[in-house]
Design a protein around this motif. Structure first.
Motif, mmCIF file in Angstrom:
data_model
loop_
_atom_site.group_PDB
_atom_site.id
_atom_site.type_symbol
_atom_site.label_atom_id
_atom_site.label_comp_id
_atom_site.label_asym_id
_atom_site.label_seq_id
_atom_site.Cartn_x
_atom_site.Cartn_y
_atom_site.Cartn_z
ATOM 1 N N ASN A 111 0.810 -1.219 0.000
ATOM 2 C CA ASN A 111 0.000 0.000 0.000
ATOM 3 C C ASN A 111 0.843 1.268 0.000
ATOM 4 O O ASN A 111 0.416 2.302 -0.516
ATOM 5 C CB ASN A 111 -0.926 0.006 1.219
ATOM 6 N N GLU A 112 2.035 1.197 0.604
ATOM 7 C CA GLU A 112 2.949 2.346 0.632
ATOM 8 C C GLU A 112 4.373 1.857 0.385
ATOM 9 O O GLU A 112 5.148 1.708 1.333
ATOM 10 C CB GLU A 112 2.862 3.089 1.968
ATOM 11 N N PRO A 113 4.739 1.582 -0.865
ATOM 12 C CA PRO A 113 6.072 1.036 -1.161
ATOM 13 C C PRO A 113 7.188 1.993 -0.765
ATOM 14 O O PRO A 113 7.143 3.192 -1.068
ATOM 15 C CB PRO A 113 6.048 0.831 -2.684
ATOM 16 N N ALA A 133 11.668 -0.676 4.384
ATOM 17 C CA ALA A 133 10.534 -1.288 3.692
ATOM 18 C C ALA A 133 9.567 -1.903 4.694
ATOM 19 O O ALA A 133 8.333 -1.779 4.558
ATOM 20 C CB ALA A 133 11.027 -2.349 2.715
ATOM 21 N N MET A 134 10.115 -2.561 5.718
ATOM 22 C CA MET A 134 9.261 -3.226 6.701
ATOM 23 C C MET A 134 8.493 -2.211 7.547
ATOM 24 O O MET A 134 7.309 -2.402 7.837
ATOM 25 C CB MET A 134 10.104 -4.128 7.593
ATOM 26 N N PHE A 135 9.151 -1.120 7.910
ATOM 27 C CA PHE A 135 8.481 -0.101 8.715
ATOM 28 C C PHE A 135 7.968 1.030 7.823
ATOM 29 O O PHE A 135 8.266 2.204 8.032
ATOM 30 C CB PHE A 135 9.425 0.425 9.791
ATOM 31 N N ASN A 136 7.187 0.642 6.827
ATOM 32 C CA ASN A 136 6.578 1.621 5.930
ATOM 33 C C ASN A 136 5.426 2.338 6.623
ATOM 34 O O ASN A 136 5.013 1.960 7.734
ATOM 35 C CB ASN A 136 6.081 0.913 4.671
ATOM 36 N N GLY A 137 4.912 3.365 5.975
ATOM 37 C CA GLY A 137 3.905 4.208 6.611
ATOM 38 C C GLY A 137 2.594 3.522 6.933
ATOM 39 O O GLY A 137 1.868 3.947 7.841
ATOM 40 N N ALA A 138 2.267 2.443 6.214
ATOM 41 C CA ALA A 138 0.985 1.776 6.436
ATOM 42 C C ALA A 138 1.089 0.604 7.400
ATOM 43 O O ALA A 138 0.069 0.093 7.866
ATOM 44 C CB ALA A 138 0.415 1.278 5.107
ATOM 45 N N ALA A 139 2.317 0.152 7.714
ATOM 46 C CA ALA A 139 2.492 -1.071 8.494
ATOM 47 C C ALA A 139 1.860 -0.981 9.879
ATOM 48 O O ALA A 139 1.076 -1.853 10.274
ATOM 49 C CB ALA A 139 3.983 -1.400 8.609
ATOM 50 N N PRO A 157 -5.739 -0.795 -9.605
ATOM 51 C CA PRO A 157 -5.131 -1.945 -10.298
ATOM 52 C C PRO A 157 -3.689 -2.209 -9.879
ATOM 53 O O PRO A 157 -2.953 -2.891 -10.589
ATOM 54 C CB PRO A 157 -5.185 -1.516 -11.755
ATOM 55 N N TRP A 158 -3.258 -1.670 -8.721
ATOM 56 C CA TRP A 158 -1.863 -1.762 -8.324
ATOM 57 C C TRP A 158 -1.648 -2.930 -7.367
ATOM 58 O O TRP A 158 -2.414 -3.120 -6.425
ATOM 59 C CB TRP A 158 -1.414 -0.471 -7.629
ATOM 60 N N ILE A 159 -0.579 -3.684 -7.583
ATOM 61 C CA ILE A 159 -0.158 -4.665 -6.597
ATOM 62 C C ILE A 159 0.796 -4.000 -5.614
ATOM 63 O O ILE A 159 0.839 -4.348 -4.435
ATOM 64 C CB ILE A 159 0.494 -5.894 -7.262
ATOM 65 N N ALA A 160 1.560 -3.030 -6.096
ATOM 66 C CA ALA A 160 2.357 -2.127 -5.257
ATOM 67 C C ALA A 160 1.955 -0.714 -5.662
ATOM 68 O O ALA A 160 2.172 -0.300 -6.805
ATOM 69 C CB ALA A 160 3.851 -2.350 -5.463
ATOM 70 N N GLN A 161 1.351 0.008 -4.761
ATOM 71 C CA GLN A 161 0.686 1.275 -5.064
ATOM 72 C C GLN A 161 1.554 2.229 -5.880
ATOM 73 O O GLN A 161 2.649 2.609 -5.459
ATOM 74 C CB GLN A 161 0.275 1.960 -3.750
ATOM 75 N N GLN A 162 1.060 2.589 -7.068
ATOM 76 C CA GLN A 162 1.709 3.550 -7.963
ATOM 77 C C GLN A 162 3.109 3.112 -8.422
ATOM 78 O O GLN A 162 3.860 3.918 -8.954
ATOM 79 C CB GLN A 162 1.801 4.936 -7.286
#
Length: 460
Positions: free
Chosen positions: A157-159, A181-187, A390-395
């Protein structure tokens, strides 16, 4: 044209296969996280008050947890393979970015499995207090595993954790930072919202099972306690679920405005956006909806006249199916509020009278609460996943770019549907058989546990 249609059919089959696998496994994962808490509560009560009924519940639930854990291990393994086989474009490109939480989740899984085995066999050999404490690592590893997996979904959701701009320009992944990557904004918002959901689902399903037994005439202490502990696990999670739901929704509004626009059926960017209750889009027009003026703007930005981005801000081929996202979100919220009201009524009655309600209607409501919790869980994940399309990884990467080019996914979908039906049927058969044997008094005594010849337990 035929090749294009075949590719679209393959993509659709892959999506359905992933949705079915995730929808099946997510219920079992809830038990992996929250069931040990219910077992701990029953076991602790049994030791503290020398209560054979509570100890009987703990021992039985431990065996049931082992069955569900085994089925969950199978479905979780299938999901792991599906990530690589169905979506090689994602895993092949970003495996180094998001591989760390998968590895850590595996460690958490093994710790949980080891201590579950110790707990199951500890009834015969471990001191009572030490035996109780073996549940603690199970609870911690379940929570940890949930966090690690949700960081992967949060990353989708937030790559982050790599040079996004460079990748979009060249297709090359550089400057990899797995921890970022693991501590992304949506995690964290997703984890905080999912964790209480596991307690809601597990608690209400437990209460549902024992409430059904109560309605069928098994009005004994064991069934009353089964309802009480299940309800307690669920009710404690309700306030957290409501609060974290608000946090997660605000995060979506700021980081995924298109998903939020679909959730609220906001077609055009505007100020003073109303809150939509019900409704669907038909031919581009909102129908069958009740609109509360300015409420969405007020709730989101604490400003009734704030501007919120609509679906028109992105090209049509980058918009999710708004009706699916909106209906699933409304279903999740509606069921969540209903369960919240049920928890509030039960908690108020317990505070006022010292006991949970003892009416037929209360137990009927408990029977319904279990399926309601599962439906709310599935609706929430539908909102999360379909809203990102349609994104598997947003944008960053579309689902169509990530899917395997190999044909025949539809046959795998059919085959795994049969497998999952067999797993569900087998688990149901084993649990039902265990229940019948328990009611017949076929239990083995333990050094400090309940006496299996106790008529109060045999009759239960």
């Amino acid at each position: 044209m035929d090749l294009l249609l075949a590719s679209e059919a393959n993509l659709l089959a892959a999506r359905w296969l992933m949705a079915m696998s995730l929808g099946f496994h997510i219920i079992l994962s809830c038990f992996g996280v929250a069931f040990p808490v219910a077992i701990f509560l029953a076991h602790r009560r049994g030791l503290k008050y020398e209560d054979p009924v509570a100890l009987t519940l703990a021992r039985r639930w431990g065996k049931a947890a082992a069955v569900l854990f085994a089925v969950g291990a199978v479905s979780g393994t299938v999901l792991s393979f599906e990530m690589g086989m169905l979506w090689p474009g994602l895993m092949g490109t970003f495996g180094d970015v998001i591989g760390l939480p998968f590895a850590l989740e595996g460690v958490a899984f093994f710790i949980e499995a080891i201590f579950l085995g110790i707990y199951l066999y500890g009834w015969r050999g471990l001191p009572a207090r030490l035996h109780l404490l073996t549940l603690v690592p199970i609870m911690i590893s379940g929570i940890a595993g949930t966090f690690f997996i949700l960081t992967v979904n949060g990353w989708m959701n937030e790559p982050t954790g790599f040079d996004v701009a460079h990748y979009l320009q060249t297709g090359e992944v550089i400057d990899i930072n797995p921890w970022a990557a693991m501590f992304n904004g949506a995690a964290v918002p997703q984890f905080l919202h999912m964790l209480p959901a596991t307690y809601l689902v597990t608690g209400f399903l437990l209460a549902s099972v024992y409430a059904m037994g109560w309605l069928r005439g098994r009005r004994d202490e064991l069934h009353r306690m089964g309802v009480a502990i299940g309800f307690t696990v669920a009710a404690i999670a309700v306030p957290a679920q409501l609060i974290t739901g608000d946090i997660a929704t605000r995060n979506v509004a700021s980081s995924q405005p298109t998903k939020f626009a679909a959730i609220e059926l906001i077609q055009e960017t505007e100020t003073g956006v109303p809150f939509t209750v019900g409704g669907i889009l038909i031919d581009g027009e909102k129908r069958f909806a009740i609109e509360l003026p300015n409420v969405t703007s007020l709730l989101q930005d604490f400003d009734p006249n704030s501007e919120i981005q609509g679906l028109d801000a992105v090209p049509e081929d980058e918009r999710p199916p708004a009706n699916v996202v909106h209906v699933s979100f409304q279903l999740m919220v509606g069921l969540g509020l209903a369960m919240g009201a049920l928890a509030a009524f039960g908690g108020w009655t317990r505070w006022r009278t010292g006991a949970l309600p003892d009416s037929v209607w209360w137990y009927r409501a408990m029977v319904l609460a279990g399926p309601m919790a599962v439906l709310a869980l599935e609706a929430g994940w539908t909102t999360t996943e379909v809203g990102r399309q349609p994104w598997i990884a947003q944008q960053v990467m579309r689902v169509s770019e990530a899917v395997t080019p190999r044909e025949g996914i539809a046959f795998i979908l059919i085959g795994l549907t049969v497998v999952y039906a067999g797993l569900a049927g087998s688990a149901w058969f084993v649990l039902r058989n265990m229940s019948r044997r328990w009611r017949a008094g076929e239990e083995v005594g333990t050094p400090y546990g309940p006496d299996p010849t106790d008529r109060k337990l045999v009759d239960a």
